[in-house]
Structures are given as C-alpha cells and as structure tokens.
Motif scaffolding. Structure first.
Motif, mmCIF file in Angstrom:
data_model
loop_
_atom_site.group_PDB
_atom_site.id
_atom_site.type_symbol
_atom_site.label_atom_id
_atom_site.label_comp_id
_atom_site.label_asym_id
_atom_site.label_seq_id
_atom_site.Cartn_x
_atom_site.Cartn_y
_atom_site.Cartn_z
ATOM 1 N N MET A 95 0.844 -1.182 0.000
ATOM 2 C CA MET A 95 0.000 0.000 0.000
ATOM 3 C C MET A 95 0.887 1.242 0.000
ATOM 4 N N MET A 96 0.584 2.201 -0.863
ATOM 5 C CA MET A 96 1.381 3.413 -0.949
ATOM 6 C C MET A 96 1.132 4.305 0.265
ATOM 7 N N ARG A 97 2.221 4.748 0.875
ATOM 8 C CA ARG A 97 2.113 5.652 2.010
ATOM 9 C C ARG A 97 1.946 7.083 1.509
ATOM 10 N N GLN A 98 1.330 7.902 2.310
ATOM 11 C CA GLN A 98 1.094 9.291 1.934
ATOM 12 C C GLN A 98 1.806 10.231 2.891
ATOM 13 N N ARG A 99 2.319 11.319 2.343
ATOM 14 C CA ARG A 99 2.884 12.356 3.193
ATOM 15 C C ARG A 99 1.745 13.117 3.869
ATOM 16 N N PRO A 100 2.000 13.671 5.028
ATOM 17 C CA PRO A 100 0.944 14.446 5.695
ATOM 18 C C PRO A 100 0.623 15.724 4.933
ATOM 19 N N ARG A 101 -0.613 16.145 5.023
ATOM 20 C CA ARG A 101 -1.009 17.431 4.460
ATOM 21 C C ARG A 101 -0.631 18.522 5.450
ATOM 22 N N VAL A 122 6.830 9.891 9.918
ATOM 23 C CA VAL A 122 6.037 11.012 9.407
ATOM 24 C C VAL A 122 4.745 10.513 8.782
ATOM 25 N N HIS A 123 4.747 9.272 8.320
ATOM 26 C CA HIS A 123 3.551 8.714 7.671
ATOM 27 C C HIS A 123 2.449 8.381 8.685
ATOM 28 N N ASP A 124 2.770 8.468 9.991
ATOM 29 C CA ASP A 124 1.734 8.306 11.010
ATOM 30 C C ASP A 124 0.811 9.520 11.069
ATOM 31 N N VAL A 125 1.262 10.632 10.484
ATOM 32 C CA VAL A 125 0.527 11.897 10.569
ATOM 33 C C VAL A 125 -0.278 12.119 9.292
ATOM 34 N N GLU A 126 -1.560 12.384 9.458
ATOM 35 C CA GLU A 126 -2.416 12.670 8.305
ATOM 36 C C GLU A 126 -2.344 14.141 7.916
ATOM 37 N N ALA A 179 -2.551 27.999 17.460
ATOM 38 C CA ALA A 179 -2.636 26.558 17.713
ATOM 39 C C ALA A 179 -2.302 25.757 16.466
ATOM 40 N N ALA A 180 -1.769 24.565 16.698
ATOM 41 C CA ALA A 180 -1.494 23.598 15.637
ATOM 42 C C ALA A 180 -2.282 22.332 15.938
ATOM 43 N N ALA A 181 -3.117 21.923 15.000
ATOM 44 C CA ALA A 181 -3.932 20.716 15.166
ATOM 45 C C ALA A 181 -3.320 19.596 14.336
ATOM 46 N N VAL A 182 -2.881 18.556 15.021
ATOM 47 C CA VAL A 182 -2.275 17.398 14.353
ATOM 48 C C VAL A 182 -3.300 16.265 14.342
ATOM 49 N N LYS A 183 -3.535 15.729 13.154
ATOM 50 C CA LYS A 183 -4.421 14.567 13.025
ATOM 51 C C LYS A 183 -3.590 13.376 12.585
ATOM 52 N N THR A 184 -3.585 12.329 13.399
ATOM 53 C CA THR A 184 -2.834 11.130 13.043
ATOM 54 C C THR A 184 -3.733 10.147 12.300
ATOM 55 N N ARG A 185 -3.102 9.160 11.702
ATOM 56 C CA ARG A 185 -3.878 8.170 10.929
ATOM 57 C C ARG A 185 -4.482 7.087 11.821
ATOM 58 N N ALA A 186 -3.803 6.760 12.906
ATOM 59 C CA ALA A 186 -4.309 5.681 13.759
ATOM 60 C C ALA A 186 -4.140 5.980 15.240
ATOM 61 N N GLY A 187 -3.948 7.268 15.585
ATOM 62 C CA GLY A 187 -3.748 7.622 16.974
ATOM 63 C C GLY A 187 -2.313 7.365 17.423
ATOM 64 N N TRP A 230 11.687 19.173 8.049
ATOM 65 C CA TRP A 230 11.966 19.308 6.605
ATOM 66 C C TRP A 230 12.434 17.985 6.031
ATOM 67 N N ARG A 231 13.345 17.322 6.751
ATOM 68 C CA ARG A 231 13.884 16.049 6.255
ATOM 69 C C ARG A 231 12.796 14.980 6.191
ATOM 70 N N LEU A 232 11.921 14.940 7.172
ATOM 71 C CA LEU A 232 10.833 13.963 7.161
ATOM 72 C C LEU A 232 9.933 14.137 5.959
ATOM 73 N N ARG A 233 9.738 15.384 5.527
ATOM 74 C CA ARG A 233 8.890 15.647 4.364
ATOM 75 C C ARG A 233 9.499 15.114 3.079
ATOM 76 N N GLN A 234 10.785 14.831 3.100
ATOM 77 C CA GLN A 234 11.451 14.302 1.904
ATOM 78 C C GLN A 234 11.385 12.781 1.816
ATOM 79 N N GLU A 235 10.875 12.133 2.852
ATOM 80 C CA GLU A 235 10.832 10.673 2.845
ATOM 81 C C GLU A 235 9.945 10.175 1.706
ATOM 82 N N PRO A 236 10.359 9.079 1.056
ATOM 83 C CA PRO A 236 9.571 8.547 -0.059
ATOM 84 C C PRO A 236 8.209 8.039 0.407
ATOM 85 N N VAL A 237 7.225 8.101 -0.483
ATOM 86 C CA VAL A 237 5.900 7.609 -0.160
ATOM 87 C C VAL A 237 5.794 6.147 -0.518
#
Length: 206
Positions: free
Chosen positions: A1-7, A75-79, A89-97, A199-206
């Motif tokens: 399954m392809m992983r997605q970077r967080p929005r 980083v892929h734990d974060v939606e 405020a910063a609202a973080v939504k994770t994929r599975a808590g 920044w580095r986490l955002r460069q991780e492959p999906v």
C-alpha cells in the motif's frame, strides 16, 4: 500500500516587529526584534505542549518536535498538520492515533540551556540505543567545513537584522563539495533542530 505524506498548511506570520528604544547615548531610535509567540500543539484534539517560536515554518517545527519526542514513529503516522495563528494553535491529526499517548506525555523533564525545553517520557533512556557511524566513515574534510561556514555567513537571516535567534542548517556532501539543503532559524536551538528534522521527514519517499 502506498504511504502518503501528511497534508500541511503553509501558515505565515510576521517574524519581526519594530520597537522604539533608548540607546546607550540616550538617543531614541527604532530597531527590529524577533516576534516570539506561543503555539499550542494538539494531537488528535489532545493538548500536548505549547511551544514558543519565531513562527516560521510552524508545520515543520511540529512534525520534527513530535518525531524527536518519539510521539510518532514515522512522518507517515501523521495525516495532517493545520496551523492557525488566529488562535495560536497547531492541530495534528494522526492516521491511527498515538499508542499510549497518556503514558508517553505523563512524565516531563525541563531541559537546561539557552532556553528551557520539555522532553517527554524516557527520551533520555533511548539515547543510549543510538548507534553512531564508524568514525572513519564519518570524516569531513576541513575544507568542506570551511565552505559550509562561508555559505552560512552569506545566508540571509533574521539574526542579521534582529539578532536573538538561532540557526540550523542541513548540508549534503557529494564528491567532497557541501550542498546546502535547508536553513532555518528560531528563538531556540532545539526548535531549529526540530524544523530541520521536519523538513527532512517531508522528503521521505511515499
């Protein structure tokens, strides 16, 4: 399954402000100072921490902070990370808590240094498990270090205008020549490091 970077939002805010001061000669003049502000971080609607920050790239700061504190494993734990400066405020939504978030955030340690920071849980216990590369493979030529310092000296920065901030950079060395990948500033060194990691986490492959 392809992983997605967080929005991530791309929230912007003024990084400096002007104030009137009386200098050492009794003269009045206007100077720039960093505009430090608070940012409350919520993970899945649970308030975790309030960070004091310059306000630049807050989404990367939050990503890096959560990973450095081991609250997320990837980083892929974060939606998504949504920053709203109207409510600071910063609202973080994770994929599975976050597994055992109550236990992970129950213990806090206040660190020393140029500014106080907060570490959660048994973060320091995990430092002993870090494996550093072989010393012979991790050598950097003196000329490469000098080149990196010169690159940073010429880098436009808030510090040049207002002082009182810290910078952090990430370089890649290929064929002996250093290449600047990213440069960030913030009111604390730990924030700057967290931003570079974000920044580095955002460069991780999906």
């Amino acid at each position: 399954m392809m992983r997605q970077r967080p929005r991530l939002t791309q929230s912007t805010v003024a990084l400096m402000r002007e104030i009137d001061v009386i200098d050492e000669f009794g003269g009045q003049r206007r100077i720039h100072i960093p505009d430090e502000r608070s940012l409350a971080v919520y993970v899945d609607k649970r308030e975790v921490v309030t960070l004091m920050t310059l306000g630049a790239a807050p989404e990367l700061l939050v990503l890096g902070y959560l990973r450095n504190q081991r609250l997320i494993a990837s980083v892929h734990d974060v939606e998504s990370v949504t920053v709203d400066w109207d409510v600071s405020a910063a609202a973080v939504k994770t994929r599975a808590g976050v597994v055992d978030i109550e236990a992970k955030t129950a213990k806090r340690s206040v660190t020393t240094g140029c500014g106080q920071g907060t570490m959660f849980g048994d973060w320091m216990d995990q430092v002993d498990a870090v494996e550093l590369p072989d010393a012979r493979a991790a050598r950097i030529r003196q000329s490469a270090l000098a080149s990196m310092l010169e690159t940073l000296r010429l880098q436009p920065s808030i510090h040049r205008q207002a002082g009182s901030v810290h910078g952090c950079a990430l370089f890649r060395i290929a064929a002996g020549a250093p290449e600047l990948l990213t440069f960030v500033e913030d009111v604390g060194r730990h924030n700057a490091v967290d931003k570079v990691l974000g920044w580095r986490l955002r460069q991780e492959p999906v």
